[in-house]
Every structure is written in C-alpha cells, then in structure tokens.
Design an enzyme around this catalytic site. Structure first.
Site, PDB file in Angstrom:
ATOM      1  CE1 TYR A 139      71.018 -38.206  85.885  1.00 24.52           C
ATOM      2  CE2 TYR A 139      68.776 -37.827  85.108  1.00 24.52           C
ATOM      3  CZ  TYR A 139      69.704 -38.604  85.792  1.00 24.52           C
ATOM      4  OH  TYR A 139      69.295 -39.767  86.407  1.00 24.52           O
ATOM      5  CB  SER A 147      60.902 -41.201  81.646  1.00 21.55           C
ATOM      6  OG  SER A 147      61.480 -41.780  82.800  1.00 21.55           O
ATOM      7  CB  ALA A 205      60.435 -37.825  84.123  1.00 18.92           C
ATOM      8  CE  LYS A 206      68.595 -42.888  84.054  1.00 19.86           C
ATOM      9  NZ  LYS A 206      69.255 -42.408  85.276  1.00 19.86           N
ATOM     10  CB  ALA A 207      63.613 -35.667  81.968  1.00 16.44           C
TER      11      ALA A 207
END
Length: 304
Positions: free
Chosen positions: A163, A64, A157-159
């Site tokens: 969220y 990420s 990407a776990k950005a």
C-alpha cells in the site's frame, strides 16, 4: 482533526483498551511490510447491526497470509466470532472493521522463519470515505505512479507493504487538488484507484479492468452480481486512460468508498458530470442489499 476510535481492541484473543494496544518498535511488519489486513463494514440495518460479506472478507484475509507464506494462529470461525465480539464490546451499531495480521519482533533481518504471527481487530465509527454527497461525484487524476506488476509483488494479497504505492498516489492527487487517484497497470491500461476498483459506463455498457494486477474487490464482485440481476452485463476488459475521458459515467467501488461516482478525470468532465442513471441504479441496489431488502442475498449480512 481527531481520528475516530473506540474503547477496546481485540489483540491475540484478549481485549485491551484502545490507547494500550501497542506493539514493539522492532516488529518485523513495521520494518518490512509483511502484514495482511482487511477493511470491513458493519452497517446499522432494519434487522440490527450486520457485518457486510463477513465470511468473504475473512477468507481473503487468510488467503493473503497464505500467499505471504505464514499462518494466522486462529481459525476463520474464531476470527469471525472475534469480530462480532469486538463490535459488541464497543457497543457499536455501525462501524469500520480492521483486522490485521502481523509478524513479531523475535528476530532481525528479512527472514520470517522465527517470527510469531499476531492478529488484532479494531473497530471504529466511520462515515463516508470520499465525500458525504454521493450524487455529486468526485474529481480524480490519473496518477504518475503505476500499479504493481504481478511479477513484482503478490497482487492478490491485501498486504500492508503493497500500500505504499497507494499512499504515494493518494498524496499526489490531494496535492494537485483532486479527491482521488487512478493508477494505470504496468502495461498502460486503467487499473484501479488508490483503494478502490473502477467501473465505466459508455453507451449503456459497463466495463471494469480484469482482476489481474488489481485486487479482487468484494464490493466489485457485489456490483457485478447486482448488475447481472438488472440485465446490465459487465465486460471485464483492458482499456486505456482516454476511455475515461469519453465515459458517460464512472464510479469507484470499495469497502470504504462503497459506490462513489466520479464526475471529472484530469480536468475532463464525464458526460453526466455527477452520478449518472446507471451508477444511481447500482448505488441504490447496493444500499438496499446492505439493509437486507434484497431477498436474493441474505447471506451477505452477518446480523449480530
């Protein structure tokens, strides 16, 4: 309600007390959302505390950051050990783990060029995310918010900034009396929950949306592999929202949600109206594997 916490947080290689783990208000990531994070669980198992699919989570964290264009100033091995140390330091035998990499406050504006990269690891005791009775199932609504288009943001990407989409969908669902939201993808097909992947069962066949505009969930991968072991093939395919309305079973997967049955979508009950038989098989297999009772996947448990 008091939020759960522990005694110490690991910050850039040092332990600080939970209430002293602070960053400056001008931290770039706070303003613009260019941080990356992971959600990981440590389970109390028959062999001791064990971090679930630890390497896969840390690999995704680094991936990420690479997608966003910066480097975490520690090696993956150093971060793996830091997670273990943080759990030991807080004397926990089961917990949720939150590593987060974020940018510093050395410059103003959108550019990340002159900014330092920081890493923190917090752990805390955390039970079920979507209700204590897994067999009962939850109620979900199809959100008015749409999941990101892959050309609008980086969907692999776990950005942190991404969220806000999930926060808005979750708020909407709760305000309308539901437990969770399901977001459609930019083309009108079922995408995922606010923080979970989604599976359906119809006539004994499993389906899940392809991981294009949705996150490649590690629990999603776990369930697909366990299903294959049971000769339950999973089709990765696009399907519209009304497929949810006529499903026999629906369940959500994620590190926080684990395997959570859905009993109702938009006031329409599933055929099972609770955790159905195939969901239960996979749910039970998941927790057997988590406890180290599945000899095929010992590497999924990092035992402390």
């Amino acid at each position: 309600m008091t939020a759960p916490k522990s005694d110490f947080i690991w910050m850039d290689g040092k332990f600080v007390r939970w209430d002293e783990a602070n960053v400056h208000v001008m931290t770039h990531t706070l303003h613009y959302g260019a941080g990356v994070f992971e959600g990981i669980r440590c389970y109390k198992t028959s062999k001791g505390p064990a971090v679930w699919r630890h390497r896969e989570h840390i690999k995704r964290l680094f991936g990420s950051a690479h997608i966003l264009g910066y480097e975490i100033p520690f090696s993956q091995e150093e971060v793996l050990e830091a997670v273990r140390e943080t759990i030991r330091k807080n004397k926990l035998d089961a917990c949720y783990i939150r590593p987060i990499a974020f940018l510093g406050d050395e410059a103003r504006g959108l550019s990340t060029k002159a900014l330092s990269v920081h890493l923190s690891i917090a752990v805390w005791p955390w039970g079920k995310y979507l209700g204590d009775d897994a067999t009962k199932g939850i109620r979900v609504m199809v959100s008015s918010y749409t999941r990101h288009h892959p050309n609008v943001t980086m969907t692999k990407a776990k950005a942190t900034g991404i969220y806000i989409n999930s926060v808005l969908a979750k708020q909407e669902a709760l305000r309308n009396g539901y437990d969770e939201a399901v977001l459609l993808d930019p083309f009108g097909n079922v995408g995922e929950g606010s923080g979970e992947n989604i599976f359906t069962v119809r006539d004994g066949k499993l389906k899940t949306p392809p991981a294009v505009s949705v996150l490649e969930g590690i629990t999603r991968d776990t369930i697909m592999r366990l299903a294959a072991d049971m000769n339950l093939p999973v089709q990765e395919m696009y399907f519209p929202r009304d497929e949810l309305y006529i499903a026999d079973e629906i369940f959500l997967t994620g590190t926080a949600a684990e395997v959570t049955a859905v009993r109702e979508v938009d006031n329409r009950k599933t055929t099972s109206n609770r955790m159905g038989p195939i969901t239960k098989k996979l749910h039970d297999a998941f927790f057997e594997t988590v406890d180290g009772k599945n000899p095929k996947y010992p590497g999924w448990l990092d035992i402390l």
